[in-house]
Design a protein around this motif. Structure first.
Motif, PDB file in Angstrom:
ATOM      1  N   ARG A  74       0.830  -1.207   0.000  1.00 40.00           N
ATOM      2  CA  ARG A  74       0.000   0.000   0.000  1.00 40.00           C
ATOM      3  C   ARG A  74       0.868   1.262   0.000  1.00 40.00           C
ATOM      4  NH1 ARG A  74      -4.790   0.414   4.284  1.00 40.00           N
ATOM      5  NH2 ARG A  74      -3.048   0.173   5.753  1.00 40.00           N
ATOM      6  N   ALA A  75       1.941   1.226   0.758  1.00 41.44           N
ATOM      7  CA  ALA A  75       2.831   2.389   0.812  1.00 41.44           C
ATOM      8  C   ALA A  75       3.535   2.595  -0.521  1.00 41.44           C
ATOM      9  CB  ALA A  75       3.849   2.199   1.931  1.00 41.44           C
ATOM     10  N   GLU A  76       3.863   1.494  -1.203  1.00 46.52           N
ATOM     11  CA  GLU A  76       4.497   1.617  -2.520  1.00 46.52           C
ATOM     12  C   GLU A  76       3.530   2.255  -3.517  1.00 46.52           C
ATOM     13  OE1 GLU A  76       7.687  -2.104  -2.541  1.00 46.52           O
ATOM     14  OE2 GLU A  76       5.610  -2.438  -3.199  1.00 46.52           O
ATOM     15  N   ALA A  77       2.244   1.886  -3.432  1.00 50.10           N
ATOM     16  CA  ALA A  77       1.252   2.468  -4.346  1.00 50.10           C
ATOM     17  C   ALA A  77       1.101   3.964  -4.097  1.00 50.10           C
ATOM     18  CB  ALA A  77      -0.091   1.764  -4.161  1.00 50.10           C
TER      19      ALA A  77
ATOM     20  N   ALA B 235       2.176   9.535  -5.677  1.00 55.72           N
ATOM     21  CA  ALA B 235       2.734  10.855  -5.351  1.00 55.72           C
ATOM     22  C   ALA B 235       3.849  11.229  -6.318  1.00 55.72           C
ATOM     23  CB  ALA B 235       3.252  10.847  -3.914  1.00 55.72           C
ATOM     24  N   LYS B 236       4.591  10.251  -6.781  1.00 59.97           N
ATOM     25  CA  LYS B 236       5.656  10.522  -7.748  1.00 59.97           C
ATOM     26  C   LYS B 236       5.080  11.006  -9.073  1.00 59.97           C
ATOM     27  CE  LYS B 236       9.441   8.296 -10.230  1.00 59.97           C
ATOM     28  NZ  LYS B 236      10.155   7.033 -10.505  1.00 59.97           N
ATOM     29  N   LEU B 237       4.008  10.342  -9.535  1.00 57.31           N
ATOM     30  CA  LEU B 237       3.384  10.746 -10.794  1.00 57.31           C
ATOM     31  C   LEU B 237       2.845  12.167 -10.706  1.00 57.31           C
ATOM     32  CD1 LEU B 237       1.470   7.496 -11.837  1.00 57.31           C
ATOM     33  CD2 LEU B 237       3.644   8.371 -12.732  1.00 57.31           C
ATOM     34  N   GLU B 238       2.223  12.485  -9.572  1.00 52.96           N
ATOM     35  CA  GLU B 238       1.665  13.829  -9.414  1.00 52.96           C
ATOM     36  C   GLU B 238       2.770  14.884  -9.395  1.00 52.96           C
ATOM     37  OE1 GLU B 238      -1.178  16.886  -8.785  1.00 52.96           O
ATOM     38  OE2 GLU B 238      -1.218  14.876  -9.672  1.00 52.96           O
ATOM     39  N   PHE B 239       3.884  14.539  -8.732  1.00 45.51           N
ATOM     40  CA  PHE B 239       5.006  15.479  -8.664  1.00 45.51           C
ATOM     41  C   PHE B 239       5.604  15.714 -10.055  1.00 45.51           C
ATOM     42  CE2 PHE B 239       9.712  15.934  -8.026  1.00 45.51           C
ATOM     43  CZ  PHE B 239       9.682  17.274  -7.642  1.00 45.51           C
ATOM     44  N   GLU B 240       5.732  14.647 -10.847  1.00 41.55           N
ATOM     45  CA  GLU B 240       6.289  14.796 -12.191  1.00 41.55           C
ATOM     46  C   GLU B 240       5.355  15.595 -13.086  1.00 41.55           C
ATOM     47  OE1 GLU B 240       6.947  10.778 -13.294  1.00 41.55           O
ATOM     48  OE2 GLU B 240       8.921  10.638 -12.282  1.00 41.55           O
ATOM     49  N   ARG B 241       4.020  15.397 -12.920  1.00 38.99           N
ATOM     50  CA  ARG B 241       3.044  16.155 -13.731  1.00 38.99           C
ATOM     51  C   ARG B 241       3.125  17.652 -13.442  1.00 38.99           C
ATOM     52  NH1 ARG B 241      -1.993  18.228 -13.471  1.00 38.99           N
ATOM     53  NH2 ARG B 241      -2.193  17.744 -11.257  1.00 38.99           N
ATOM     54  N   LEU B 242       3.253  17.971 -12.124  1.00 39.26           N
ATOM     55  CA  LEU B 242       3.316  19.375 -11.747  1.00 39.26           C
ATOM     56  C   LEU B 242       4.639  20.011 -12.164  1.00 39.26           C
ATOM     57  CD1 LEU B 242       1.612  19.356  -8.224  1.00 39.26           C
ATOM     58  CD2 LEU B 242       0.652  20.035 -10.440  1.00 39.26           C
ATOM     59  N   GLN B 243       5.677  19.204 -12.242  1.00 40.66           N
ATOM     60  CA  GLN B 243       6.959  19.722 -12.742  1.00 40.66           C
ATOM     61  C   GLN B 243       6.806  20.214 -14.175  1.00 40.66           C
ATOM     62  OE1 GLN B 243       9.727  16.441 -11.932  1.00 40.66           O
ATOM     63  NE2 GLN B 243      10.992  17.890 -10.734  1.00 40.66           N
TER      64      GLN B 243
ATOM     65  N   ALA C  79       4.821  27.175  -5.226  1.00 43.73           N
ATOM     66  CA  ALA C  79       4.340  26.628  -3.950  1.00 43.73           C
ATOM     67  C   ALA C  79       3.601  25.314  -4.180  1.00 43.73           C
ATOM     68  CB  ALA C  79       3.441  27.643  -3.257  1.00 43.73           C
ATOM     69  N   GLU C  80       2.799  25.221  -5.232  1.00 45.52           N
ATOM     70  CA  GLU C  80       2.085  23.977  -5.537  1.00 45.52           C
ATOM     71  C   GLU C  80       3.063  22.854  -5.850  1.00 45.52           C
ATOM     72  OE1 GLU C  80      -1.948  24.552  -7.722  1.00 45.52           O
ATOM     73  OE2 GLU C  80      -0.580  26.125  -8.453  1.00 45.52           O
ATOM     74  N   LEU C  81       4.115  23.183  -6.580  1.00 49.33           N
ATOM     75  CA  LEU C  81       5.122  22.173  -6.896  1.00 49.33           C
ATOM     76  C   LEU C  81       5.844  21.686  -5.640  1.00 49.33           C
ATOM     77  CD1 LEU C  81       6.684  20.565  -9.026  1.00 49.33           C
ATOM     78  CD2 LEU C  81       8.269  22.510  -9.207  1.00 49.33           C
ATOM     79  N   GLN C  82       6.120  22.604  -4.745  1.00 53.14           N
ATOM     80  CA  GLN C  82       6.810  22.231  -3.507  1.00 53.14           C
ATOM     81  C   GLN C  82       5.930  21.333  -2.633  1.00 53.14           C
ATOM     82  OE1 GLN C  82       7.812  26.107  -2.018  1.00 53.14           O
ATOM     83  NE2 GLN C  82       9.862  26.105  -2.971  1.00 53.14           N
ATOM     84  N   ARG C  83       4.630  21.614  -2.599  1.00 49.78           N
ATOM     85  CA  ARG C  83       3.733  20.746  -1.824  1.00 49.78           C
ATOM     86  C   ARG C  83       3.694  19.343  -2.412  1.00 49.78           C
ATOM     87  NH1 ARG C  83       0.587  25.515  -1.340  1.00 49.78           N
ATOM     88  NH2 ARG C  83      -0.630  24.955  -3.194  1.00 49.78           N
ATOM     89  N   ALA C  84       3.686  19.238  -3.687  1.00 52.16           N
ATOM     90  CA  ALA C  84       3.688  17.924  -4.341  1.00 52.16           C
ATOM     91  C   ALA C  84       4.991  17.168  -4.066  1.00 52.16           C
ATOM     92  CB  ALA C  84       3.477  18.104  -5.841  1.00 52.16           C
ATOM     93  N   GLU C  85       6.093  17.920  -4.065  1.00 48.10           N
ATOM     94  CA  GLU C  85       7.388  17.287  -3.774  1.00 48.10           C
ATOM     95  C   GLU C  85       7.423  16.752  -2.350  1.00 48.10           C
ATOM     96  OE1 GLU C  85      12.164  18.324  -4.146  1.00 48.10           O
ATOM     97  OE2 GLU C  85      10.689  19.946  -4.081  1.00 48.10           O
ATOM     98  N   ALA C  86       6.885  17.519  -1.382  1.00 52.28           N
ATOM     99  CA  ALA C  86       6.858  17.077   0.011  1.00 52.28           C
ATOM    100  C   ALA C  86       5.959  15.853   0.180  1.00 52.28           C
ATOM    101  CB  ALA C  86       6.376  18.223   0.906  1.00 52.28           C
TER     102      ALA C  86
ATOM    103  N   TYR D  30       5.321  13.577  -2.044  1.00 56.12           N
ATOM    104  CA  TYR D  30       6.074  12.427  -2.594  1.00 56.12           C
ATOM    105  C   TYR D  30       7.147  11.941  -1.613  1.00 56.12           C
ATOM    106  CZ  TYR D  30       9.389   9.834  -5.495  1.00 56.12           C
ATOM    107  OH  TYR D  30      10.244   8.883  -5.985  1.00 56.12           O
ATOM    108  N   ALA D  31       7.881  12.871  -0.995  1.00 55.16           N
ATOM    109  CA  ALA D  31       8.927  12.491  -0.043  1.00 55.16           C
ATOM    110  C   ALA D  31       8.339  11.758   1.153  1.00 55.16           C
ATOM    111  CB  ALA D  31       9.694  13.740   0.420  1.00 55.16           C
ATOM    112  N   ALA D  32       7.187  12.216   1.652  1.00 50.97           N
ATOM    113  CA  ALA D  32       6.547  11.549   2.793  1.00 50.97           C
ATOM    114  C   ALA D  32       6.089  10.145   2.421  1.00 50.97           C
ATOM    115  CB  ALA D  32       5.376  12.393   3.291  1.00 50.97           C
ATOM    116  N   ALA D  33       5.542   9.991   1.235  1.00 56.15           N
ATOM    117  CA  ALA D  33       5.086   8.670   0.787  1.00 56.15           C
ATOM    118  C   ALA D  33       6.275   7.717   0.621  1.00 56.15           C
ATOM    119  CB  ALA D  33       4.311   8.812  -0.518  1.00 56.15           C
ATOM    120  N   ALA D  34       7.378   8.228   0.080  1.00 58.97           N
ATOM    121  CA  ALA D  34       8.569   7.385  -0.083  1.00 58.97           C
ATOM    122  C   ALA D  34       9.136   6.971   1.276  1.00 58.97           C
ATOM    123  CB  ALA D  34       9.631   8.150  -0.886  1.00 58.97           C
TER     124      ALA D  34
END
Length: 350
Positions: A105-108, A113-121, A132-139, A141-145
């Motif tokens: 579940r954590a991997e999913a 979160a990785k896909l969302e971060f790449e889309r916002l990039q 700011a939106e990009l930074q929130r997405a990056e955070a 993703y980091a929490a999920a990882a």
């Protein structure tokens, strides 16, 4: 009255005759000089080294107690006590089915979160979204990882691995047992390095050094003598016993030759070695104005000789200067003797 006078005169003559009788001259020499009987000692080299016997229990130098880093149920055990294991070998396994499900579940979540971060990039590159939106997405993703890595770590904790190569000296769990975190599981010992750690008194420790070769005798193997090496000397004395411990490393093949932890080892040591010291009986030394002296026997006469003394071992005192090997000296208290006294030796000491 006359008769009484004759009796007295006769008695006086008898006494005079007795006084002329020859005396016992067993203590005299020709010429009438009296020789005092003495006990003597001939100076010869003696071993005044200090003999010391220490004892301690044989122990593995490196022994590890393994405890659980997580809670769980034991699903399998791969070893028994007395088995040899290699470093990294699996000793036991916990049931980690629940942790594996949480990991998936954590991997999913991390993937999402990785896909969302790449889309916002990509959107940020076209200035469609704010930084700011990009930074929130990056955070996010980091929490999920991080959560994914946490569950992976918990799964890894379910495998109990040997931290070193050695013998399993203790097993404290069974299959199916529920284990809490920090509960004891196994103990391992490296039998290639067996040691004894005896205590040494503060007056003797200064005579020992790291690297010294020492004999080790074992009650369990009375027909063998092992040669150990002082590996280290502990820096602090025990507060109650005032002893400092030393660590003596046994030969690497000691375990193969039958030595086992728990055997009692005895260490007969020679400290402060003085194998060829010139010594005299301690009782033969006198003191005169803070100088030490003895009486040598020279040509049947006493000759006072001042000496420099060293250590005393039992009834013998080391003489550093003033006498030579082969000298004959008075072996008893010299306080009543005088320089030049004629003597005869009636007893030898030593």
């Amino acid at each position: 009255m006359v008769r009484a006078w004759y009796l007295i005169a006769g008695f006086c003559l008898l006494l005079a005759g007795c006084s002329d009788a020859p005396s016992d001259s067993s203590n005299d020499q020709p010429g009438g000089e009296r020789h005092t009987p003495i006990a003597a000692y001939e100076v010869t080299p003696r071993d005044l080294s200090r003999q010391l016997t220490l004892s301690a229990t044989v122990e593995p130098r490196i022994q590890v107690n393994l405890t659980s880093r997580t809670q769980g149920v034991v699903s399998s055990i791969a070893i028994e006590e007395s088995d040899f294991v290699e470093a990294g070998q699996t000793l036991a396994q916990f049931d980690v089915a629940e942790q594996r499900a949480e990991l998936r579940r954590a991997e999913a979540r991390a993937y999402e979160a990785k896909l969302e971060f790449e889309r916002l990039q990509q959107l940020r590159e076209s200035n469609t979204i704010s930084i700011a939106e990009l930074q929130r997405a990056e955070a996010t993703y980091a929490a999920a990882a991080a959560e994914r890595d946490l569950w992976q770590t918990r799964i890894d904790f379910g495998a109990i691995l040997a931290p070193l190569s050695g013998i399993v000296t203790g097993r404290y769990i069974e299959v199916g047992e529920s284990i809490e975190a920090q509960q004891a599981l196994f103990s391992l010992a490296n039998m290639d390095e067996l040691v004894v750690r005896p205590g040494v008194s503060e007056r003797d420790i200064r005579h020992l050094s790291v690297g010294d070769d020492v004999p080790v005798l074992l009650d369990g193997l009375p027909d063998q003598e092992f040669r150990g090496t002082i590996r280290r000397i502990f820096p602090i004395a025990d507060r109650s016993s005032r002893l400092l411990r030393i660590e003596v490393l046994l030969p690497e093949e000691a375990y193969e030759q039958g030595v086992r932890p728990g055997f009692l080892g005895r260490l007969p040591l020679t400290v402060d070695p003085r194998p060829n010291a010139l010594a005299v009986p301690a009782a033969a030394i006198g003191e005169d104005a803070e100088q030490r002296y003895i009486y040598r026997v020279v040509n049947e006469r006493l000759e006072r000789t001042y000496i420099e003394v060293g250590i005393t071992r039992g009834q013998w005192t080391e003489v550093l200067s003033g006498i030579d090997e082969g000298d004959v000296v008075l072996a008893t208290n010299p306080i009543d003797m005088r320089d030049g006294t004629a003597v005869r030796i009636v007893n030898w000491r030593g």
